[in-house]
Design an enzyme around this catalytic site. Structure first.
Site, PDB file in Angstrom:
ATOM      1  N   ASP A  37     -10.247   5.398   7.892  1.00 40.07           N
ATOM      2  CA  ASP A  37      -9.571   5.128   6.612  1.00 40.07           C
ATOM      3  C   ASP A  37     -10.258   3.946   5.935  1.00 40.07           C
ATOM      4  OD1 ASP A  37      -7.738   5.571   4.616  1.00 40.07           O
ATOM      5  OD2 ASP A  37      -6.146   4.389   5.550  1.00 40.07           O
ATOM      6  N   ALA A  49       0.838  -1.197   0.000  1.00 37.47           N
ATOM      7  CA  ALA A  49       0.000   0.000   0.000  1.00 37.47           C
ATOM      8  C   ALA A  49       0.874   1.248   0.000  1.00 37.47           C
ATOM      9  CB  ALA A  49      -0.934  -0.012   1.203  1.00 37.47           C
TER      10      ALA A  49
END
Length: 553
Positions: A282, A128
């Protein structure tokens, strides 16, 4: 200097991928179109526009990747072909060297990977924007994942934050809406948030709290943290198995109730915000999975709890009451709550704000999500905010970001979801329970030790307050006398200034009366305003008359 170098890097990436072609020319001012003319000298790369944008964001680093992640959840604002490419930013960012990953793990744990783990996967499971994850197995047979922050990322983030801060200060100083939008406060909050994300021990603590909040819940599962193997730069947690929430075909193939899945996502969000006051901030699709058990009663699985948020009790209360008032279409109460909460200036006319809110909100009700243009709604709300000087609330920025993610996720899962019908009963129930006898008793139990600790001081505080009131009463005559003396002196100073002015006017008037030449000169000065009808001596008499008038006051 660092900011300048970063600007040059951004310009080079913009040039390399010809991102100017992604912006309709008609939406740019002529100055911007003039600055972009040199871009036409370079041919566009042979790739789709979505891939060009994705590669540009990857080259620019984690802050820009996170911006792309947010865009990938907004198919109503971004074309479908670009959304498909941006979705790859969720967990398919190019990985860093796997041998470097192993060295970082061994440095963080102080032991060899082969000693700590029974087996270790060299190839990453996910890569990520901020971290990379590999699979492993503990010696007790438990399957886990190991997470490491990307090396050198702090320097890149610091450069980008400095650039954002420069832009924010420029906007706040020169823009009409700058002070109302608080861009500097927003960037400061974002800096704290993203640097908190680099502390994996903090993320582990967030995950443990969220796991406790949803212990034995049928809505959400949070994997277990293994604290013996977790440091501020290494995180080891339970490995989960589920279907990525964006894999709609797989979810439908196993018979998942998509309507229930979308509604449960909304319920999870509101439960976190209002019941727990601790929400996963998130929630982009790369962090959300769906369990394969009981597809008719789908259950979410959440990972990556680096960013969480919470609200004050006051913000919770006003936010809930505002939403309920909107659900009831009580726009008067929405306007009143905005004034009470301080989100708009105190002197705002409630009637005008009520009419503006009605104009914005009324069209969105009784429609499925797919028929609502949230882009137009946000534009209308911005115009309303600008008209009434509504200030951006920095403490609500994370919540707003999460709401955007939830909306985008709901749109992908079940476009016919009525967000308002799903959320309204929850908020009504929460507000009712907040003031129930049980809740009040729970608050009393929570704060009773503090009250009991302070209770012995109460008599002393009462007597001290009474003594201060008595002292103020005794001082009152002295204060009145001092105030009267101050007023006398102020009046005397004013009288002296008046006498001085009168004296000057008297001298000028007498001179103008006695010497006509002076009067003629005054008359010539005033010729441009057509006062020359008066003879020269009359000017002197007027000045003397003005002096006499002042003497009477």
């Amino acid at each position: 200097m660092v900011v300048l170098l970063r600007l040059i890097t951004i310009s080079r990436v913009f040039w390399r991928y010809r991102l100017d072609q992604l912006i309709p020319p008609g939406q740019l001012p002529w100055t911007a179109r003039l600055l972009l003319l040199p871009c036409k000298l370079r041919p566009a790369p042979r790739m789709s526009r979505g891939e060009r944008l994705r590669r540009a964001l990857e080259d620019l680093g984690p802050i820009f990747i996170k911006f792309g992640q947010l865009l990938s959840t907004r198919p109503d604002l971004v074309p479908a072909d670009m959304v498909e490419d941006l979705n790859r930013l969720q967990d398919k960012v190019p990985p860093f060297d796997k041998d470097h990953f192993r060295r970082l793990v061994e440095t963080g744990l102080g032991e060899s990977v082969d000693t700590v783990f029974a087996s270790y996967e060299k190839e990453p499971l996910a890569s990520a924007s901020v971290a990379q994850v590999h699979g492993a197995v503990l010696h007790n047979g438990q399957r886990v994942v190991i997470k490491i922050v990307r090396p050198g990322i702090e320097r890149v983030i610091e450069q980008d934050v400095r650039l954002l801060m420069l832009l924010a200060r420029t906007i706040e100083h020169y823009s009409v809406d700058g002070k109302r939008l608080h861009p500097v406060d927003v960037v400061k909050d974002y800096r704290n948030t993203i640097f908190d994300e680099l502390d994996l021990q903090r993320e582990a603590a967030n995950a443990s709290q969220l796991r406790r909040n949803f212990q034995d819940s049928a809505l959400l599962y949070v994997p277990e943290i293994y604290w013996d193997y977790t440091r501020n730069n290494v995180l080891v947690m339970e490995r989960i198995h589920g279907i990525p929430v964006t894999h709609i075909d797989e979810l439908q193939a196993q018979g998942t109730d998509m309507k229930a899945l979308a509604e449960r996502g909304v319920e999870i969000f509101f439960k976190q915000v209002f019941e727990h006051n601790f929400f996963h901030a998130d929630m982009h699709p790369g962090n959300i999975f769906v369990a394969t058990e009981n597809p008719e009663y789908p259950k979410y699985i959440a990972v990556d709890m680096a960013i969480v948020g919470s609200l004050t009790r006051e913000d919770q209360y006003y936010l809930a009451r505002n939403l309920i008032a909107m659900f009831r279409r009580d726009y008067r109460q929405v306007a009143e709550l905005h004034v009470q909460s301080g989100w708009v200036p105190e002197g705002t006319r409630v009637e005008e704000l009520e009419a503006a809110v009605r104009t914005v909100c009324e069209p969105i009700f009784e429609k499925p999500l797919k028929e609502i243009s949230f882009g137009h709604l946000l534009m209308s709300l911005f115009r309303t905010a600008r008209r009434f000087d509504m200030e951006v609330q920095p403490q609500l920025v994370l919540l707003q970001k999460t709401l955007l993610n939830i909306e985008g996720l709901g749109r992908q899962l079940y476009p016919d979801l009525d967000l308002w019908v799903t959320a309204h009963p929850f908020l009504e129930r929460w507000l009712k329970n907040r003031f129930s006898p049980k809740a009040l008793w729970a608050q009393t139990q929570r704060y009773a030790p503090e009250w009991l600790e302070k209770f012995p001081q109460v008599p002393e505080l009462i007597f001290g307050g009474l003594q201060q009131l008595q002292n103020m009463g005794e001082l009152a005559p002295q204060l009145r006398a001092a105030n009267e003396e101050f007023n006398r002196q102020r009046i005397a100073r004013r009288r002296n200034r008046r006498r001085t002015v009168i004296g000057i006017l008297a001298i000028v008037g007498a001179a103008a009366t006695a010497w006509p030449s002076i009067g003629d000169q005054i008359s010539s000065w005033t010729h441009q305003v057509d006062w020359t009808d008066l003879p020269a001596q009359s000017w002197g008499l007027l000045v003397l008359g003005l002096g006499a008038l002042l003497l009477r006051k």
